[in-house]
Design a protein around this motif. Structure first.
Motif, PDB file in Angstrom:
ATOM      1  N   GLY A 281      40.156  43.682  78.300  1.00 24.65           N
ATOM      2  CA  GLY A 281      40.514  42.884  77.137  1.00 24.65           C
ATOM      3  C   GLY A 281      40.864  41.451  77.475  1.00 24.65           C
ATOM      4  O   GLY A 281      40.599  40.538  76.693  1.00 24.65           O
ATOM      5  N   LEU A 282      41.458  41.232  78.627  1.00 20.18           N
ATOM      6  CA  LEU A 282      41.858  39.886  79.034  1.00 20.18           C
ATOM      7  C   LEU A 282      41.107  39.430  80.276  1.00 20.18           C
ATOM      8  O   LEU A 282      41.383  38.361  80.812  1.00 20.18           O
ATOM      9  CB  LEU A 282      43.373  39.846  79.312  1.00 20.18           C
ATOM     10  CG  LEU A 282      44.274  40.352  78.169  1.00 20.18           C
ATOM     11  CD1 LEU A 282      45.736  40.309  78.600  1.00 20.18           C
ATOM     12  CD2 LEU A 282      44.061  39.526  76.910  1.00 20.18           C
TER      13      LEU A 282
ATOM     14  N   GLY B 215      31.705  34.040  74.191  1.00 21.49           N
ATOM     15  CA  GLY B 215      31.385  34.377  75.571  1.00 21.49           C
ATOM     16  C   GLY B 215      30.375  33.457  76.217  1.00 21.49           C
ATOM     17  O   GLY B 215      30.365  33.280  77.432  1.00 21.49           O
ATOM     18  N   SER B 216      29.518  32.826  75.401  1.00 19.80           N
ATOM     19  CA  SER B 216      28.469  31.979  75.974  1.00 19.80           C
ATOM     20  C   SER B 216      29.052  30.797  76.752  1.00 19.80           C
ATOM     21  O   SER B 216      28.428  30.301  77.685  1.00 19.80           O
ATOM     22  CB  SER B 216      27.549  31.466  74.867  1.00 19.80           C
ATOM     23  OG  SER B 216      28.287  30.760  73.879  1.00 19.80           O
TER      24      SER B 216
ATOM     25  N   GLY C  10      37.133  42.655  74.720  1.00 24.30           N
ATOM     26  CA  GLY C  10      36.142  42.006  75.573  1.00 24.30           C
ATOM     27  C   GLY C  10      34.834  41.785  74.825  1.00 24.30           C
ATOM     28  O   GLY C  10      34.211  40.715  74.928  1.00 24.30           O
ATOM     29  N   TYR C  11      34.402  42.791  74.070  1.00 24.17           N
ATOM     30  CA  TYR C  11      33.172  42.682  73.276  1.00 24.17           C
ATOM     31  C   TYR C  11      33.309  41.588  72.231  1.00 24.17           C
ATOM     32  O   TYR C  11      32.400  40.765  72.043  1.00 24.17           O
ATOM     33  CB  TYR C  11      32.895  44.029  72.607  1.00 24.17           C
ATOM     34  CG  TYR C  11      31.705  44.027  71.680  1.00 24.17           C
ATOM     35  CD1 TYR C  11      30.416  44.221  72.168  1.00 24.17           C
ATOM     36  CD2 TYR C  11      31.871  43.852  70.305  1.00 24.17           C
ATOM     37  CE1 TYR C  11      29.322  44.226  71.310  1.00 24.17           C
ATOM     38  CE2 TYR C  11      30.792  43.853  69.445  1.00 24.17           C
ATOM     39  CZ  TYR C  11      29.519  44.042  69.956  1.00 24.17           C
ATOM     40  OH  TYR C  11      28.440  44.042  69.098  1.00 24.17           O
ATOM     41  N   TRP C  12      34.450  41.574  71.536  1.00 26.52           N
ATOM     42  CA  TRP C  12      34.708  40.547  70.519  1.00 26.52           C
ATOM     43  C   TRP C  12      34.668  39.158  71.129  1.00 26.52           C
ATOM     44  O   TRP C  12      34.089  38.225  70.556  1.00 26.52           O
ATOM     45  CB  TRP C  12      36.065  40.798  69.870  1.00 26.52           C
ATOM     46  CG  TRP C  12      36.478  39.730  68.892  1.00 26.52           C
ATOM     47  CD1 TRP C  12      36.148  39.634  67.581  1.00 26.52           C
ATOM     48  CD2 TRP C  12      37.302  38.580  69.183  1.00 26.52           C
ATOM     49  NE1 TRP C  12      36.706  38.507  67.019  1.00 26.52           N
ATOM     50  CE2 TRP C  12      37.408  37.840  67.972  1.00 26.52           C
ATOM     51  CE3 TRP C  12      37.939  38.109  70.328  1.00 26.52           C
ATOM     52  CZ2 TRP C  12      38.137  36.654  67.896  1.00 26.52           C
ATOM     53  CZ3 TRP C  12      38.671  36.927  70.248  1.00 26.52           C
ATOM     54  CH2 TRP C  12      38.768  36.224  69.050  1.00 26.52           C
TER      55      TRP C  12
ATOM     56  N   ALA D  24      31.384  43.846  81.725  1.00 29.23           N
ATOM     57  CA  ALA D  24      30.328  44.523  80.965  1.00 29.23           C
ATOM     58  C   ALA D  24      30.501  44.396  79.453  1.00 29.23           C
ATOM     59  O   ALA D  24      29.533  44.103  78.738  1.00 29.23           O
ATOM     60  CB  ALA D  24      30.238  45.992  81.375  1.00 29.23           C
ATOM     61  N   PRO D  25      31.710  44.632  78.904  1.00 34.49           N
ATOM     62  CA  PRO D  25      31.858  44.495  77.444  1.00 34.49           C
ATOM     63  C   PRO D  25      31.649  43.072  76.956  1.00 34.49           C
ATOM     64  O   PRO D  25      31.155  42.870  75.836  1.00 34.49           O
ATOM     65  CB  PRO D  25      33.290  44.975  77.187  1.00 34.49           C
ATOM     66  CG  PRO D  25      34.001  44.816  78.484  1.00 34.49           C
ATOM     67  CD  PRO D  25      32.974  45.086  79.534  1.00 34.49           C
ATOM     68  N   ILE D  26      32.005  42.089  77.774  1.00 30.90           N
ATOM     69  CA  ILE D  26      31.784  40.689  77.400  1.00 30.90           C
ATOM     70  C   ILE D  26      30.291  40.405  77.327  1.00 30.90           C
ATOM     71  O   ILE D  26      29.807  39.781  76.375  1.00 30.90           O
ATOM     72  CB  ILE D  26      32.457  39.743  78.415  1.00 30.90           C
ATOM     73  CG1 ILE D  26      33.968  39.983  78.437  1.00 30.90           C
ATOM     74  CG2 ILE D  26      32.156  38.284  78.065  1.00 30.90           C
ATOM     75  CD1 ILE D  26      34.694  39.181  79.496  1.00 30.90           C
TER      76      ILE D  26
END
Length: 224
Positions: free
Chosen positions: A39-40, A101-102, A93-95, A146-148
């Motif tokens: 998450g962080l 994220g880019s 992380g996905y959010w 991975a989630p990012i």
């Protein structure tokens, strides 16, 4: 605090036995670390696998304040809480990957972030697709990014959540139950207390989880 040693920060037992004002907070610390790892993206340097394995060994201590009297139920509760922390961490992380994220591809390397980890995770994701979210749970560094990468790649939310839940549950339950029942087995059959051999356990688990990653990176470098 006068006896604090910075090397303790990479010792999973340090977090499990942590107290605040005489109150044991090991469970809360473990849940935060598992959440923060994805998450962080700040816990990639922490020994996540060995932390959960040792949590299984110390499950009685970690759940004594909320114990229901059943050893099995207590261990399942512990693993379930860790699973939830991992699921929530991956969701954040996905959010982050979806929303911003880019910009990480242009971010300068710091102690907390290195672009090569992001690129390696992207290659891992490209190779395994949605299953990468499950596999990454068992691989240091990859489980952090991975989630990012999934968010950056606009992976379908439902598909992500399905793999997120499966991966987190498999990882937390396998590591915690292994630690718990292997500890009981060694004590019953061989009269060996694994708590007296924590250093060796951590080394073995770190080698098991990091050697495949190192091998993959070296193999990739050879082909370049």
């Amino acid at each position: 605090m006068n006896n604090f040693d910075w090397s303790q920060l990479i010792n999973p037992e340090f977090y499990i036995l942590m107290e605040l004002g005489g109150i044991k907070i090991g469970l809360l610390v473990i849940l935060f670390i598992i959440f923060a790892e994805t998450g962080l993206f700040a816990g990639f340097f922490l020994p996540g696998d060995s932390l959960l394995f040792l949590a299984g060994i110390y499950s009685e201590l970690l759940t004594q304040q909320i114990s229901v009297g059943s050893d099995f139920v207590n261990v399942v509760f512990l693993a379930s809480m860790v699973s939830l922390a991992g699921i929530l961490g991956n969701m954040v992380g996905y959010w982050f990957g979806v929303k911003g994220g880019s910009y990480l591809y242009n971010k300068k390397d710091t102690f907390w972030f290195k672009e090569k980890y992001l690129l390696q995770s992207r290659d891992f994701f490209d190779k395994y697709g949605g299953k990468a979210i499950i596999f990454a749970r068992f691989l240091p560094i990859f489980r952090t990014f991975a989630p990012i990468v999934a968010g950056i790649a606009s992976m379908d939310k439902k598909k992500f959540m399905f793999n997120n839940i499966i991966g987190s549950v498999l990882w937390s339950f396998s590591m915690i139950l292994s630690g718990h029942y292997l500890s009981a087995l060694f004590m019953d059959k061989f009269n060996i207390d694994l708590k007296s051999h924590i250093e060796y356990i951590v080394i073995i688990i770190v080698l098991i989880t990091t050697v495949p990653v190192i091998w993959k990176l070296l193999k990739k470098r050879v082909h370049i």
